[in-house]
Every structure is written in structure tokens, then in C-alpha cells.
Design a protein around this motif. Structure first.
Motif, PDB file in Angstrom:
ATOM      1  N   SER A   1      -5.634  -2.079   5.971  1.00  0.00           N
ATOM      2  CA  SER A   1      -4.983  -1.409   7.087  1.00  0.00           C
ATOM      3  C   SER A   1      -5.480   0.030   7.233  1.00  0.00           C
ATOM      4  CB  SER A   1      -3.467  -1.452   6.894  1.00  0.00           C
ATOM      5  OG  SER A   1      -2.809  -0.900   8.019  1.00  0.00           O
ATOM      6  N   CYS A   2      -5.240   0.865   6.205  1.00  0.00           N
ATOM      7  CA  CYS A   2      -5.590   2.286   6.334  1.00  0.00           C
ATOM      8  C   CYS A   2      -6.930   2.636   5.714  1.00  0.00           C
ATOM      9  CB  CYS A   2      -4.484   3.156   5.742  1.00  0.00           C
ATOM     10  SG  CYS A   2      -4.353   3.065   3.939  1.00  0.00           S
TER      11      CYS A   2
ATOM     12  N   CYS B   1       0.855  -1.182   0.000  1.00  0.00           N
ATOM     13  CA  CYS B   1       0.000   0.000   0.000  1.00  0.00           C
ATOM     14  C   CYS B   1       0.896   1.240   0.000  1.00  0.00           C
ATOM     15  CB  CYS B   1      -0.895   0.008   1.232  1.00  0.00           C
ATOM     16  SG  CYS B   1      -1.822   1.558   1.416  1.00  0.00           S
TER      17      CYS B   1
ATOM     18  N   CYS C   1      -7.487  -0.797   1.070  1.00  0.00           N
ATOM     19  CA  CYS C   1      -6.450  -1.272   1.983  1.00  0.00           C
ATOM     20  C   CYS C   1      -7.085  -1.714   3.297  1.00  0.00           C
ATOM     21  CB  CYS C   1      -5.428  -0.161   2.231  1.00  0.00           C
ATOM     22  SG  CYS C   1      -4.150  -0.639   3.405  1.00  0.00           S
TER      23      CYS C   1
ATOM     24  N   TYR D   1      -7.792   2.929  -3.797  1.00  0.00           N
ATOM     25  CA  TYR D   1      -6.995   3.482  -4.893  1.00  0.00           C
ATOM     26  C   TYR D   1      -7.884   3.711  -6.107  1.00  0.00           C
ATOM     27  CZ  TYR D   1      -4.233   0.792  -1.688  1.00  0.00           C
ATOM     28  OH  TYR D   1      -3.744   0.235  -0.547  1.00  0.00           O
TER      29      TYR D   1
ATOM     30  N   VAL E   1       0.130   4.133   0.659  1.00  0.00           N
ATOM     31  CA  VAL E   1      -0.305   5.103   1.661  1.00  0.00           C
ATOM     32  C   VAL E   1       0.277   4.769   3.035  1.00  0.00           C
ATOM     33  CG1 VAL E   1      -2.301   6.132   2.819  1.00  0.00           C
ATOM     34  CG2 VAL E   1      -2.424   5.545   0.386  1.00  0.00           C
ATOM     35  N   CYS E   2       0.055   3.524   3.489  1.00  0.00           N
ATOM     36  CA  CYS E   2       0.441   3.176   4.853  1.00  0.00           C
ATOM     37  C   CYS E   2       1.579   2.162   4.911  1.00  0.00           C
ATOM     38  CB  CYS E   2      -0.770   2.635   5.608  1.00  0.00           C
ATOM     39  SG  CYS E   2      -1.303   1.004   5.053  1.00  0.00           S
TER      40      CYS E   2
END
Ligand code: ZN
Length: 89
Positions: free
Chosen positions: A31-32, A5, A29, A36, A7-8
Motif C-alpha cells: 500500500s504505502c 502495516c 508494504c 521495514y 505506517v499506513c
């Protein structure tokens, strides 16, 4: 093969976040929670903005079931922010 990812820094994406033409996969994602091709293109949120907001709100997992037991935020962020260990920002 898992993907990172941007981002994170989570490395569990099923597809690359963006193809060679820069189009988002529309995968979210775990996680975050960044999608996308949607959060960026439709909502105008940059990766840095989303990352800062995510961290500021406690870096909570979008899907806690995917969170490894030994997960560490700083280790994950180092995947996308190498060498950012100094300074208070
Ligand atoms: Zn992420």
C-alpha cells in the motif's frame, strides 16, 4: 494470517513488520511502499514522516494490483491512528 502495516494501516502483510527484537522484516508494504528495516533503519525515515509524505502525494498504492475495490484511505488509517478524526493538524 495477515499483519498490519504500522505506517499506513494496511492489513495484508505476509509477515509481522517487526519481530520481537524490533528487527524489520524487509517486506515492502504493497500500500504505502515502506520497507521495514530499510526505510527506517537505513534511511532514517519515521513511520509518521513516511505516512505524511505518502498521503501528501496522493496515497498511491505501491502495488495497485493489491488495492481492494472498496478501499478507503481513512478507514485504513484508522488502524494506526485511532481517534484522530478531529483537528486540522
Ligand atoms: Zn503501509
Amino acid at each position: 494470517m495477515k499483519h498490519l502495516c504500522p505506517v499506513c494501516g494496511w492489513d495484508g502483510l505476509l509477515e509481522p513488520a517487526y519481530d520481537e527484537n524490533g528487527r524489520g522484516s524487509h517486506e515492502i508494504c504493497m500500500s504505502c511502499g515502506f520497507e521495514y528495516g530499510f526505510d527506517d533503519h537505513s534511511e532514517g525515515v519515521t513511520h509518521a514522516q513516511h505516512r505524511q509524505r505518502w498521503i501528501a502525494t496522493g496515497a498511491r498504492w505501491f502495488n495497485p494490483d493489491e488495492k481492494p475495490e472498496d478501499w478507503d484511505l481513512e478507514t485504513q488509517l484508522a488502524n494506526v491512528m485511532p481517534g484522530s478524526s478531529s483537528g486540522t493538524g
